[in-house]
Design an enzyme around this catalytic site. Structure first.
Site, PDB file in Angstrom:
ATOM      1  N   ARG A  33       0.795  -1.153   0.105  1.00 49.82           N
ATOM      2  CA  ARG A  33      -0.053  -0.108  -0.047  1.00 49.82           C
ATOM      3  C   ARG A  33       0.775   1.147  -0.049  1.00 49.82           C
ATOM      4  O   ARG A  33       0.517   2.457   0.471  1.00 49.82           O
ATOM      5  CB  ARG A  33      -0.917   0.117   1.148  1.00 49.82           C
ATOM      6  CG  ARG A  33      -1.846  -1.203   1.276  1.00 49.82           C
ATOM      7  CD  ARG A  33      -2.653  -1.687  -0.017  1.00 49.82           C
ATOM      8  NE  ARG A  33      -3.607  -2.724   0.223  1.00 49.82           N
ATOM      9  CZ  ARG A  33      -3.300  -4.125  -0.379  1.00 49.82           C
ATOM     10  NH1 ARG A  33      -2.150  -4.036  -1.087  1.00 49.82           N
ATOM     11  NH2 ARG A  33      -4.182  -4.706  -0.113  1.00 49.82           N
ATOM     12  N   ALA A  70       0.101   4.450   2.648  1.00 48.47           N
ATOM     13  CA  ALA A  70      -0.456   4.005   4.051  1.00 48.47           C
ATOM     14  C   ALA A  70       0.510   4.661   5.336  1.00 48.47           C
ATOM     15  O   ALA A  70       0.255   4.154   6.095  1.00 48.47           O
ATOM     16  CB  ALA A  70      -0.370   2.441   3.963  1.00 48.47           C
ATOM     17  N   LEU A  74       4.868   0.401   8.912  1.00 47.94           N
ATOM     18  CA  LEU A  74       4.849  -0.005  10.353  1.00 47.94           C
ATOM     19  C   LEU A  74       5.654  -1.324  10.557  1.00 47.94           C
ATOM     20  O   LEU A  74       6.055  -1.424  11.547  1.00 47.94           O
ATOM     21  CB  LEU A  74       3.372  -0.139  10.749  1.00 47.94           C
ATOM     22  CG  LEU A  74       2.476   1.235  10.626  1.00 47.94           C
ATOM     23  CD1 LEU A  74       1.028   0.736  10.734  1.00 47.94           C
ATOM     24  CD2 LEU A  74       3.288   2.099  12.004  1.00 47.94           C
ATOM     25  N   GLU A 122       1.114  13.259   5.181  1.00 42.54           N
ATOM     26  CA  GLU A 122       1.997  14.134   5.552  1.00 42.54           C
ATOM     27  C   GLU A 122       2.951  14.255   4.052  1.00 42.54           C
ATOM     28  O   GLU A 122       3.045  15.490   3.588  1.00 42.54           O
ATOM     29  CB  GLU A 122       3.256  13.613   6.456  1.00 42.54           C
ATOM     30  CG  GLU A 122       2.515  13.590   7.895  1.00 42.54           C
ATOM     31  CD  GLU A 122       3.328  13.087   8.867  1.00 42.54           C
ATOM     32  OE1 GLU A 122       4.037  12.049   8.628  1.00 42.54           O
ATOM     33  OE2 GLU A 122       3.473  13.692   9.937  1.00 42.54           O
ATOM     34  N   GLU A 142      -2.374   7.626  13.548  1.00 42.59           N
ATOM     35  CA  GLU A 142      -1.021   7.595  14.581  1.00 42.59           C
ATOM     36  C   GLU A 142      -1.500   7.379  16.288  1.00 42.59           C
ATOM     37  O   GLU A 142      -0.933   6.594  16.553  1.00 42.59           O
ATOM     38  CB  GLU A 142      -0.230   8.837  14.451  1.00 42.59           C
ATOM     39  CG  GLU A 142       0.799   8.821  13.233  1.00 42.59           C
ATOM     40  CD  GLU A 142       0.029   9.401  12.008  1.00 42.59           C
ATOM     41  OE1 GLU A 142      -1.154   9.742  12.064  1.00 42.59           O
ATOM     42  OE2 GLU A 142       0.866   9.699  11.352  1.00 42.59           O
ATOM     43  N   ARG A 145      -2.555   3.885  17.020  1.00 39.11           N
ATOM     44  CA  ARG A 145      -1.343   2.947  16.771  1.00 39.11           C
ATOM     45  C   ARG A 145      -0.366   2.970  17.882  1.00 39.11           C
ATOM     46  O   ARG A 145       0.840   2.389  17.837  1.00 39.11           O
ATOM     47  CB  ARG A 145      -0.698   3.162  15.504  1.00 39.11           C
ATOM     48  CG  ARG A 145      -1.530   3.090  14.279  1.00 39.11           C
ATOM     49  CD  ARG A 145      -1.164   1.757  13.439  1.00 39.11           C
ATOM     50  NE  ARG A 145      -2.230   1.828  12.037  1.00 39.11           N
ATOM     51  CZ  ARG A 145      -3.239   1.049  12.014  1.00 39.11           C
ATOM     52  NH1 ARG A 145      -3.594   0.261  13.088  1.00 39.11           N
ATOM     53  NH2 ARG A 145      -3.797   1.044  10.880  1.00 39.11           N
TER      54      ARG A 145
HETATM   55  C1  1HE Z   1       1.864  -2.144   5.546  1.00 39.41           C
HETATM   56  C2  1HE Z   1       1.245  -0.851   5.777  1.00 39.41           C
HETATM   57  C3  1HE Z   1       1.963   0.094   6.740  1.00 39.41           C
HETATM   58  C4  1HE Z   1      -0.496  -1.744   4.547  1.00 39.41           C
HETATM   59  N1  1HE Z   1       3.244  -0.102   6.924  1.00 39.41           N
HETATM   60  N2  1HE Z   1       2.836  -2.344   5.732  1.00 39.41           N
HETATM   61  N3  1HE Z   1      -0.563   4.308   8.708  1.00 39.41           N
HETATM   62  C5  1HE Z   1      -1.579   3.510   9.071  1.00 39.41           C
HETATM   63  O1  1HE Z   1      -1.847   3.290  10.033  1.00 39.41           O
HETATM   64  C6  1HE Z   1      -2.261   2.469   7.935  1.00 39.41           C
HETATM   65  C7  1HE Z   1      -1.970   1.291   7.995  1.00 39.41           C
HETATM   66  N4  1HE Z   1      -2.603   0.346   6.847  1.00 39.41           N
HETATM   67  C8  1HE Z   1      -4.022   0.295   6.691  1.00 39.41           C
HETATM   68  O2  1HE Z   1      -4.762   0.758   7.620  1.00 39.41           O
HETATM   69  C9  1HE Z   1      -4.433  -0.543   5.545  1.00 39.41           C
HETATM   70  O3  1HE Z   1      -3.289  -1.344   5.063  1.00 39.41           O
HETATM   71  C10 1HE Z   1      -4.635   0.325   4.344  1.00 39.41           C
HETATM   72  C11 1HE Z   1      -5.997   1.037   4.828  1.00 39.41           C
HETATM   73  C12 1HE Z   1      -3.697   1.257   3.873  1.00 39.41           C
HETATM   74  C13 1HE Z   1      -5.038  -0.617   3.193  1.00 39.41           C
HETATM   75  O4  1HE Z   1      -5.928  -1.574   3.540  1.00 39.41           O
HETATM   76  P1  1HE Z   1      -6.032  -3.059   2.582  1.00 39.41           P
HETATM   77  O5  1HE Z   1      -7.090  -3.794   3.334  1.00 39.41           O
HETATM   78  O6  1HE Z   1      -6.060  -2.690   1.282  1.00 39.41           O
HETATM   79  O7  1HE Z   1      -4.497  -3.796   2.929  1.00 39.41           O
HETATM   80  P2  1HE Z   1      -3.895  -4.587   4.062  1.00 39.41           P
HETATM   81  O8  1HE Z   1      -4.398  -6.096   3.878  1.00 39.41           O
HETATM   82  O9  1HE Z   1      -4.164  -3.779   5.405  1.00 39.41           O
HETATM   83  O10 1HE Z   1      -2.450  -4.480   3.775  1.00 39.41           O
HETATM   84  C14 1HE Z   1      -1.992  -5.304   2.637  1.00 39.41           C
HETATM   85  C15 1HE Z   1      -0.529  -5.326   2.769  1.00 39.41           C
HETATM   86  O11 1HE Z   1       0.107  -3.967   3.057  1.00 39.41           O
HETATM   87  C16 1HE Z   1      -0.044  -6.153   3.902  1.00 39.41           C
HETATM   88  O12 1HE Z   1       1.090  -6.731   3.950  1.00 39.41           O
HETATM   89  P3  1HE Z   1       1.095  -8.313   3.423  1.00 39.41           P
HETATM   90  O13 1HE Z   1       2.785  -8.485   3.279  1.00 39.41           O
HETATM   91  O14 1HE Z   1       0.647  -8.763   4.899  1.00 39.41           O
HETATM   92  O15 1HE Z   1       0.493  -8.543   2.333  1.00 39.41           O
HETATM   93  C17 1HE Z   1       0.180  -5.008   5.108  1.00 39.41           C
HETATM   94  O16 1HE Z   1       1.045  -5.422   6.257  1.00 39.41           O
HETATM   95  C18 1HE Z   1       0.749  -3.672   4.113  1.00 39.41           C
HETATM   96  N5  1HE Z   1       0.701  -2.409   4.675  1.00 39.41           N
HETATM   97  N6  1HE Z   1       0.021  -0.607   5.455  1.00 39.41           N
HETATM   98  C19 1HE Z   1       3.628  -1.548   6.324  1.00 39.41           C
HETATM   99  N7  1HE Z   1       1.653   1.266   6.960  1.00 39.41           N
HETATM  100  C20 1HE Z   1       7.083   9.599  10.252  1.00 39.41           C
HETATM  101  S1  1HE Z   1       5.936   9.263  11.238  1.00 39.41           S
HETATM  102  C21 1HE Z   1       4.358   8.833  10.274  1.00 39.41           C
HETATM  103  C22 1HE Z   1       3.602   8.272  10.946  1.00 39.41           C
HETATM  104  C23 1HE Z   1       2.780   7.146  10.404  1.00 39.41           C
HETATM  105  O17 1HE Z   1       2.646   7.183   9.233  1.00 39.41           O
HETATM  106  S2  1HE Z   1       1.729   5.857  11.136  1.00 39.41           S
HETATM  107  C24 1HE Z   1       1.243   4.771  10.067  1.00 39.41           C
HETATM  108  C25 1HE Z   1      -0.157   5.257   9.779  1.00 39.41           C
END
Ligand code: 1HE
Length: 269
Positions: A33, A70, A74, A122, A142, A145
């Site tokens: 993502r 995304a 994480l 951001e 955030e 989480r």
């Molecule tokens: C990820 C990430 C990620 C997905 N880091 N791997 N951001 C968040 O809290 C958003 C976190 N992500 C989500 O809520 C959802 O993944 C989504 C809404 C973006 C997409 O949902 P979906 O159902 O299409 O996908 P999924 O099944 O959740 O994820 C698919 C894959 O993407 C899966 O990996 P896989 O290897 O198991 O297939 C997930 O782990 C991966 N994935 N999002 C890593 N964020 C400088 S400070 C900044 C602070 C922040 O940004 S905090 C993060 C906030």
């Protein structure tokens, strides 16, 4: 200036140069993502450090797949188990990239589909123009989480939506979408079809402006916001002195004077 951008160096971004100087920069980890791992951030630093000196006239910033971005990777963050100092330095690299974007002087149009969340918001807020459609949604998860923003949301997202809305988004995990998202300031364009097509159209239009004018628009406005009104008025005069006397503008001014240039009209696109 002769700075070259070597497309083959990039692994996490897909780069595409068009003939009119518009470049398309696509976050290219759709299976994750487009989460921002450390390597992607380094590639953003690299590209946006060079773009202003490499003849890039405008950029479309896009994400591959159904989601724009995304946010922080994480899983990488979990696996690396970073120390406070390590994470601080990582955040400083995010700022390096995003400041290069906001202050670099090259118009950046973000094509936003699906999730634009956390660090993805951001990143989007470091672009100059944001385009959304009915798939797009914005959030700062955030708080839920156990994290905090580290890529400039306290500066840029609060600038877009205001401090109170940003705090509400973080405390409640509130998600903005549809026209309401645009109304609160998260995007300037809401389209029914492809955000990419609209962003490309806008980038092409911006690229028709003289580069020095675009440089001032996409650099000076942000710098001046950080200054006192007195200093901003002074700096604006200096920038206008340089931009408004540029030789390349003579033909545009002449066209206005001889009435061959387009006039500003109501209902223009
Ligand atoms: C990820 C990430 C990620 C997905 N880091 N791997 N951001 C968040 O809290 C958003 C976190 N992500 C989500 O809520 C959802 O993944 C989504 C809404 C973006 C997409 O949902 P979906 O159902 O299409 O996908 P999924 O099944 O959740 O994820 C698919 C894959 O993407 C899966 O990996 P896989 O290897 O198991 O297939 C997930 O782990 C991966 N994935 N999002 C890593 N964020 C400088 S400070 C900044 C602070 C922040 O940004 S905090 C993060 C906030």
């Amino acid at each position: 200036m002769n700075v070259q951008i070597d497309i083959s160096q990039y692994r996490n971004l897909a780069l595409e140069a068009h003939d009119d100087g518009v470049w398309v920069v696509t976050l290219n980890r759709p299976t994750k993502r487009n989460a921002l791992n450390a390597d992607t951030v380094e590639e953003l630093v690299e590209f946006f450090s060079k773009a202003p000196r490499a003849g890039v006239r405008a950029v479309v910033l896009a994400g591959a797949g159904d989601h724009f971005c995304a946010g922080l990777d994480l899983v990488e963050h979990h696996d690396e188990d970073r120390s406070p100092a390590e994470f601080m330095h990582l955040c400083l690299r995010w700022h390096e990239a995003f400041n290069k974007m906001e202050y670099g002087g090259v118009p950046i149009i973000a094509a936003l589909q699906g999730a634009v969340v956390g660090g993805g918001l951001e990143l989007a807020s470091s672009a100059h123009v944001r385009v959304m459609n009915d798939s797009t949604y914005f959030a700062l998860p955030e708080g839920q989480r156990g994290l905090f923003t580290g890529g400039g949301a306290t500066i840029r997202v609060s600038d877009l939506v205001g401090k109170s809305r940003m705090i509400d988004m973080m405390l409640m995990g509130r998600v903005y979408q549809g026209q309401e998202a645009a109304d609160v300031g998260l995007a300037q364009y809401v389209v029914e079809g492809s955000v990419y097509d609209k962003a490309l159209e806008l980038a092409r239009r911006a690229a028709e402006n003289l580069p020095l004018s675009n440089f001032a628009i996409c650099s000076a406005v942000s710098h001046m916001q950080n200054m006192s009104a007195m200093d901003a008025a002074y700096a604006e005069s200096v920038v206008a002195g340089v931009v408004n006397t540029q030789p390349d503008a003579r033909s545009r001014l002449a066209a206005f004077a001889d009435k061959s240039a387009a006039r500003v009209r109501k209902n223009a696109p």
